[in-house]
Scaffold this active site. Structure first.
Site, PDB file in Angstrom:
ATOM      1  N   ASP A   1       0.766  -1.284   0.058  1.00  0.00           N
ATOM      2  CA  ASP A   1      -0.101   0.150   0.035  1.00  0.00           C
ATOM      3  C   ASP A   1       0.751   1.305   0.034  1.00  0.00           C
ATOM      4  O   ASP A   1       1.622   1.510   1.047  1.00  0.00           O
ATOM      5  CB  ASP A   1      -0.877  -0.011   1.239  1.00  0.00           C
ATOM      6  CG  ASP A   1      -1.698   1.142   1.377  1.00  0.00           C
ATOM      7  OD1 ASP A   1      -1.673   2.131   0.483  1.00  0.00           O
ATOM      8  OD2 ASP A   1      -2.472   1.072   2.378  1.00  0.00           O
TER       9      ASP A   1
ATOM     10  N   HIS B   1      -8.597   5.238   2.368  1.00  0.00           N
ATOM     11  CA  HIS B   1      -8.033   3.801   2.141  1.00  0.00           C
ATOM     12  C   HIS B   1      -8.792   3.129   1.257  1.00  0.00           C
ATOM     13  O   HIS B   1      -8.937   1.895   1.245  1.00  0.00           O
ATOM     14  CB  HIS B   1      -8.035   3.187   3.402  1.00  0.00           C
ATOM     15  CG  HIS B   1      -7.191   3.637   4.359  1.00  0.00           C
ATOM     16  ND1 HIS B   1      -5.551   3.388   4.355  1.00  0.00           N
ATOM     17  CD2 HIS B   1      -7.181   4.486   5.504  1.00  0.00           C
ATOM     18  CE1 HIS B   1      -5.166   4.095   5.490  1.00  0.00           C
ATOM     19  NE2 HIS B   1      -5.879   4.790   6.144  1.00  0.00           N
TER      20      HIS B   1
ATOM     21  N   GLN C   1       3.050   4.273   2.498  1.00  0.00           N
ATOM     22  CA  GLN C   1       2.702   3.516   3.720  1.00  0.00           C
ATOM     23  C   GLN C   1       3.477   2.339   4.272  1.00  0.00           C
ATOM     24  O   GLN C   1       4.004   2.067   5.338  1.00  0.00           O
ATOM     25  CB  GLN C   1       1.062   3.615   3.856  1.00  0.00           C
ATOM     26  CG  GLN C   1       0.741   2.619   4.827  1.00  0.00           C
ATOM     27  CD  GLN C   1      -0.954   2.672   4.997  1.00  0.00           C
ATOM     28  OE1 GLN C   1      -1.492   3.594   5.145  1.00  0.00           O
ATOM     29  NE2 GLN C   1      -1.530   1.327   5.035  1.00  0.00           N
TER      30      GLN C   1
ATOM     31  N   ASN D   1      16.207  -8.418  -0.839  1.00  0.00           N
ATOM     32  CA  ASN D   1      14.705  -8.812  -1.032  1.00  0.00           C
ATOM     33  C   ASN D   1      13.883  -7.945   0.097  1.00  0.00           C
ATOM     34  O   ASN D   1      14.470  -7.366   0.690  1.00  0.00           O
ATOM     35  CB  ASN D   1      14.572 -10.370  -0.844  1.00  0.00           C
ATOM     36  CG  ASN D   1      14.866 -10.675   0.467  1.00  0.00           C
ATOM     37  OD1 ASN D   1      14.132 -10.310   1.390  1.00  0.00           O
ATOM     38  ND2 ASN D   1      15.714 -11.658   0.838  1.00  0.00           N
TER      39      ASN D   1
ATOM     40  N   TYR E   1       1.376   0.621  14.797  1.00  0.00           N
ATOM     41  CA  TYR E   1       0.479   0.406  13.831  1.00  0.00           C
ATOM     42  C   TYR E   1       0.750   1.432  12.553  1.00  0.00           C
ATOM     43  O   TYR E   1       0.725   2.559  12.869  1.00  0.00           O
ATOM     44  CB  TYR E   1      -0.866   0.744  14.384  1.00  0.00           C
ATOM     45  CG  TYR E   1      -1.935   0.509  13.288  1.00  0.00           C
ATOM     46  CD1 TYR E   1      -2.097  -0.599  12.907  1.00  0.00           C
ATOM     47  CD2 TYR E   1      -2.807   1.675  12.785  1.00  0.00           C
ATOM     48  CE1 TYR E   1      -3.341  -0.751  11.908  1.00  0.00           C
ATOM     49  CE2 TYR E   1      -3.658   1.684  11.847  1.00  0.00           C
ATOM     50  CZ  TYR E   1      -4.097   0.461  11.498  1.00  0.00           C
ATOM     51  OH  TYR E   1      -4.579   0.208  10.290  1.00  0.00           O
TER      52      TYR E   1
ATOM     53  N   LYS F   1      -3.039  -1.894   8.093  1.00  0.00           N
ATOM     54  CA  LYS F   1      -3.259  -3.137   8.063  1.00  0.00           C
ATOM     55  C   LYS F   1      -2.370  -3.967   7.042  1.00  0.00           C
ATOM     56  O   LYS F   1      -1.691  -3.515   6.156  1.00  0.00           O
ATOM     57  CB  LYS F   1      -4.627  -3.400   7.682  1.00  0.00           C
ATOM     58  CG  LYS F   1      -5.809  -2.783   8.705  1.00  0.00           C
ATOM     59  CD  LYS F   1      -7.330  -2.796   8.243  1.00  0.00           C
ATOM     60  CE  LYS F   1      -7.127  -1.389   7.429  1.00  0.00           C
ATOM     61  NZ  LYS F   1      -7.086  -0.253   8.475  1.00  0.00           N
ATOM     62  N   ASP F   2      -2.130  -5.406   7.258  1.00  0.00           N
ATOM     63  CA  ASP F   2      -1.281  -6.073   6.671  1.00  0.00           C
ATOM     64  C   ASP F   2      -1.778  -6.570   5.028  1.00  0.00           C
ATOM     65  O   ASP F   2      -1.000  -6.581   4.237  1.00  0.00           O
ATOM     66  CB  ASP F   2      -0.865  -7.304   7.262  1.00  0.00           C
ATOM     67  CG  ASP F   2      -0.317  -6.820   8.757  1.00  0.00           C
ATOM     68  OD1 ASP F   2       0.501  -6.409   9.086  1.00  0.00           O
ATOM     69  OD2 ASP F   2      -1.170  -7.412   9.605  1.00  0.00           O
TER      70      ASP F   2
ATOM     71  N   SER G   1      -5.616 -31.407 -10.852  1.00  0.00           N
ATOM     72  CA  SER G   1      -4.863 -32.601 -11.040  1.00  0.00           C
ATOM     73  C   SER G   1      -3.648 -33.032 -10.022  1.00  0.00           C
ATOM     74  O   SER G   1      -2.535 -32.486 -10.086  1.00  0.00           O
ATOM     75  CB  SER G   1      -3.790 -32.367 -12.406  1.00  0.00           C
ATOM     76  OG  SER G   1      -4.822 -32.031 -13.441  1.00  0.00           O
TER      77      SER G   1
ATOM     78  N   ASP H   1     -14.438   1.823   6.672  1.00  0.00           N
ATOM     79  CA  ASP H   1     -13.016   1.292   5.886  1.00  0.00           C
ATOM     80  C   ASP H   1     -13.145  -0.268   5.876  1.00  0.00           C
ATOM     81  O   ASP H   1     -12.335  -0.907   6.129  1.00  0.00           O
ATOM     82  CB  ASP H   1     -11.869   1.807   6.730  1.00  0.00           C
ATOM     83  CG  ASP H   1     -11.195   3.157   6.256  1.00  0.00           C
ATOM     84  OD1 ASP H   1     -12.090   3.662   5.516  1.00  0.00           O
ATOM     85  OD2 ASP H   1     -10.523   3.406   6.993  1.00  0.00           O
TER      86      ASP H   1
END
EC number: 3.1.3.11
Length: 364
Positions: free
Chosen positions: A11, A18, A94, A104, A227, A230-231, A241, A285
């Protein structure tokens, strides 16, 4: 040649608040990934969003945690962040918690779900993206897909699936992991993954060690120490298969179970399976959303996607979720709508309560 599917999300800006990633930010990411494809870093890609999160779906032959691939995603997010700050979009940058790329993106803010495998003659995969919730939101549906025969008939009638699956569970608070076999250790698995906020499924393997699923488990508050949002986890699963059928995997989301997140990351709410068009959470939200994009992998080329929750068969799930949302909202600032105290540890709630500390007196 082995193929790798990497799904990396972040994000880095939205409008208004949001709700939704602006199209121009998605276009910037497409431009960066197009250059990466031309340069041979990746074989193919698809850029999309779930609510305010950008989801980069990339295929390549470089394996997981590859520096070039992750660096490409990091630079795309940086490009989008630059535009977001220029436009004054909400939450610009954010999820970018570090300043310098270090090989990475793990531990730097973005969420990652990726796996490597030999392509079958036909290779269906599903990319899942959630908004306004935490990694543990995948625990129940992933268990249903690969561990619950009442959801997945293939566990009973498919000889390749009948031996069961192995679940790699991460304890994200202590930084450790465990591998549990199902059905033999099903009760042990359920004892862990039902505890939201601590134990999350990271990978699923078939009994023969063939990879079946990968889920992002990055917890932003544990990285940042407070905080920051949110994740909004992502996942990628293989289907058909020897793996659950596409319909069996989708069935795992019919029940809109309660997940942590929603407003300010501090509330429980129903997870709604929606089409991509409807992945624009606005009510308080939220409530939390999940989308499912289906692809056929063709020598690392992505054929698709199909918008798999864009189906009237999920209308009843959406109606039920709306009723559950009504019920939960009527609790206002009370539990169980409000998260338990330990889950509020990294929100702004402790700062509010801290202001009252000096006014407490011993009980006589």
């Amino acid at each position: 040649m082995k193929s790798t599917v990497s799904v990396i999300k972040a994000d880095v800006g939205s409008l208004p608040g949001h709700v939704k990633v602006p199209d121009e930010m998605l276009d910037i990411c497409r431009k960066d990934l197009s250059k990466g494809k031309e340069d041979g870093v990746i074989k193919d890609f698809h850029v999309t969003n779930c609510g305010d999160d950008i989801d980069l779906i990339m295929t390549h032959d470089k394996g997981v945690d590859n520096e070039e691939v992750h660096g490409l995603a990091w630079n795309a997010f940086q490009s989008a962040t630059k535009l977001a700050k220029k436009r004054k979009y909400y939450g610009a940058g954010q999820d970018i918690l570090k300043t310098a790329f270090s090989g990475n993106v793990r531990g730097m803010g973005p969420g990652v779900a990726e796996f490597e495998f030999e392509e079958r003659p036909s290779e269906p995969i599903i990319v899942w993206a959630m908004d306004k919730t935490a990694p543990s939101a995948f625990n129940l549906p992933i268990f249903k897909m690969f561990g619950n025969p009442f959801n997945t008939a293939g566990l009973i009638i498919d000889t390749k699936m009948h031996p069961g699956y192995k679940f790699e569970v991460h304890d994200i608070k202590k930084g450790r992991k465990i591998l549990l076999k199902c059905p033999e250790e099903m009760y042990d698995l359920l004892a862990l993954i039902g505890i939201v906020g601590r134990y999350v499924i990271k990978h699923v393997y078939r009994a023969d060690d063939e990879i079946a699923a990968s889920i992002s488990t990055e917890k932003l508050s544990l990285i940042a120490g407070e905080y920051v949002g949110k994740d909004d986890p992502v996942a990628v699963t293989r289907a058909q298969s020897g793996f659950p059928a596409v319909g069996e995997e989708l069935e795992a989301f019919v029940f809109p179970h309660l997940v942590p997140g929603w407003m300010r990351g501090s509330h429980q709410g129903p997870l709604i399976p929606v089409s991509q068009k409807e992945a624009t959470p606005t009510r308080f939200d939220g409530p939390p959303r999940v989308i499912a994009l289906g692809f056929q992998l063709n020598n690392c080329k992505l054929e698709g996607p199909g918008d798999l929750f864009d189906d009237v068969a999920f209308d009843e799930s959406r109606r039920k979720a709306t009723k559950i949302a009504d019920y939960m909202r009527r609790h206002g600032p009370f539990q169980p709508h409000l998260l338990p105290e330990e889950e509020l540890e990294y929100t702004t709630m402790p700062k509010v309560i801290e202001r009252l500390e000096d006014r407490f007196e011993p009980i006589e």
